[in-house]
Design a protein around this motif. Structure first.
Motif, PDB file in Angstrom:
ATOM      1  N   ASN A 133      57.825  15.391  36.778  1.00 15.17           N
ATOM      2  CA  ASN A 133      58.510  16.146  35.733  1.00 15.17           C
ATOM      3  C   ASN A 133      57.596  17.196  35.121  1.00 15.17           C
ATOM      4  OD1 ASN A 133      59.184  16.307  32.557  1.00 15.17           O
ATOM      5  ND2 ASN A 133      61.082  16.007  33.698  1.00 15.17           N
TER       6      ASN A 133
ATOM      7  N   TYR B  81      58.617  21.051  35.226  1.00 17.30           N
ATOM      8  CA  TYR B  81      58.861  21.786  33.982  1.00 17.30           C
ATOM      9  C   TYR B  81      57.888  22.950  33.823  1.00 17.30           C
ATOM     10  CZ  TYR B  81      60.744  22.101  29.191  1.00 17.30           C
ATOM     11  OH  TYR B  81      61.372  22.488  28.036  1.00 17.30           O
TER      12      TYR B  81
ATOM     13  N   ALA C  11      59.819  25.466  35.678  1.00 11.93           N
ATOM     14  CA  ALA C  11      61.146  25.703  35.121  1.00 11.93           C
ATOM     15  C   ALA C  11      61.083  26.486  33.807  1.00 11.93           C
ATOM     16  CB  ALA C  11      61.868  24.379  34.912  1.00 11.93           C
ATOM     17  N   ALA C  12      60.085  26.203  32.986  1.00  9.67           N
ATOM     18  CA  ALA C  12      59.962  26.907  31.707  1.00  9.67           C
ATOM     19  C   ALA C  12      59.803  28.408  31.919  1.00  9.67           C
ATOM     20  CB  ALA C  12      58.782  26.356  30.912  1.00  9.67           C
TER      21      ALA C  12
ATOM     22  N   GLN D  35      64.210  21.630  28.668  1.00  9.66           N
ATOM     23  CA  GLN D  35      64.516  20.224  28.918  1.00  9.66           C
ATOM     24  C   GLN D  35      64.846  19.570  27.583  1.00  9.66           C
ATOM     25  OE1 GLN D  35      61.483  17.967  30.947  1.00  9.66           O
ATOM     26  NE2 GLN D  35      62.361  16.027  30.301  1.00  9.66           N
TER      27      GLN D  35
ATOM     28  N   PHE E  50      68.499  19.692  31.779  1.00  8.73           N
ATOM     29  CA  PHE E  50      67.885  21.016  31.792  1.00  8.73           C
ATOM     30  C   PHE E  50      68.980  22.059  31.600  1.00  8.73           C
ATOM     31  CE2 PHE E  50      64.402  18.738  33.680  1.00  8.73           C
ATOM     32  CZ  PHE E  50      63.276  19.471  33.365  1.00  8.73           C
TER      33      PHE E  50
ATOM     34  N   PRO F 160      56.640  21.909  26.854  1.00  5.16           N
ATOM     35  CA  PRO F 160      55.518  21.730  27.794  1.00  5.16           C
ATOM     36  C   PRO F 160      54.205  22.213  27.185  1.00  5.16           C
ATOM     37  CG  PRO F 160      56.779  23.674  28.391  1.00  5.16           C
ATOM     38  CD  PRO F 160      57.488  23.048  27.211  1.00  5.16           C
TER      39      PRO F 160
ATOM     40  N   CYS G 248      59.433  28.359  25.641  1.00  4.01           N
ATOM     41  CA  CYS G 248      60.590  27.530  25.293  1.00  4.01           C
ATOM     42  C   CYS G 248      61.214  27.955  23.971  1.00  4.01           C
ATOM     43  CB  CYS G 248      60.182  26.065  25.242  1.00  4.01           C
ATOM     44  SG  CYS G 248      59.855  25.370  26.874  1.00  4.01           S
TER      45      CYS G 248
END
Length: 272
Positions: free
Chosen positions: A107, A111, A114-115, A121, A166, A228, A238
């Motif tokens: 994860n 992340y 993904a961020a 998330q 997400f 994160p 984020c």
């Protein structure tokens, strides 16, 4: 040796990311839904290291490792270690005492990428009701999975995930994604849906719902966001995405009992 270790390589596609997992058998049933047969260009990979030289154990709990490349970072979770390159794309697990930590390490790597793709998330459940998504937010035990199950029972909604969601900012919507991570909830679907609204849950003897605005709206949602913080600019990435989400999507507070009336009240308020 953990019973989940395996001399093999598996490829998984999660949202827009492809990850390879080597020497680790992910026995959570949800991961099978994300496995792909052919190898696509990888965003990140993770493996169990078989030849790291553990030199010694000193003072019973401090372990010394060698053979790390220059620039790599070492992340410790309980007794388990993850070596990561400076770009947060290539990880090597150098010990496994608790296999649940493997999913956490995955994860973290996911992340990290993904961020950068405008994803957040959240501690939330997610349902698909007639092609529109509802997210139920709140701390553990508040009833996120219960509300999702009520919608499944009374409105035939699909439960995409019961605990970890997400959301990704797109030009015309925010997409809610299912991923293999699902916490203690059994629900884990490889699916996505445009999010219609966010619903923050509170337990109460009577059902009531109201739309949140201003600082109250920000606080209610930000408390459910995972940040994160291991990334140098993770918080900034984020917070920018969160600001866009709160600008574009309505947020409601649902004080509720676990019954059909709560479903009906929410449906009438948000969809009608």
């Amino acid at each position: 040796m953990c019973h989940c270790l395996n001399k093999s390589k598996k490829i998984y596609e999660i949202i827009d990311f492809t990850v390879s997992v080597t020497n680790l058998l992910l026995d959570d049933s949800g991961w099978a839904r994300y496995e792909v047969g052919a190898q696509s260009p990888l965003y990140f990979d993770i493996q169990l290291e078989s030849n790291v030289n553990k030199v010694s154990t000193m003072y019973s709990n401090i372990e010394l490792y060698r053979n790390f490349n220059k620039g790599d970072q070492l992340l410790r979770l309980e007794e388990d270690l993850l070596r990561i390159d400076k770009d947060w794309k290539h990880g090597t697990i150098v010990s496994v005492s608790n296999f649940e930590n493997v999913y956490t390490f995955l994860n973290i790597l996911f992340y990290s990428e993904a961020a950068k793709k405008r994803m957040l998330q959240l501690h939330s459940s997610l349902i698909d009701f007639q092609g529109q998504g509802l997210m139920f937010l709140g701390p553990s035990g508040i009833g996120k999975t219960t509300q999702a199950e009520l919608w499944n029972r009374y409105r035939d909604a699909l439960i995409i995930n019961g605990d970890i969601v997400f959301v990704q900012e797109k030009e015309d919507c925010f997409l809610g994604w299912g991923t293999p991570w699902h916490g203690s909830s059994p629900y884990c679907e490889n699916a996505s849906v445009p999010v219609k609204a966010l619903v923050v849950l509170k337990q109460a003897p009577e059902n009531s719902i109201r739309e949140l605005t201003g600082f109250e709206k920000v606080t209610a949602v930000s408390n459910s966001v995972f940040y994160p913080q291991w990334l140098e600019n993770g918080m900034e990435l984020c917070l920018e995405t969160l600001d866009h989400l709160l600008t574009r999507l309505p947020v409601y507070e649902l004080c509720c009992r676990p019954d059909e009336e709560a479903v009906k009240l929410t449906e009438e308020t948000i969809f009608h």
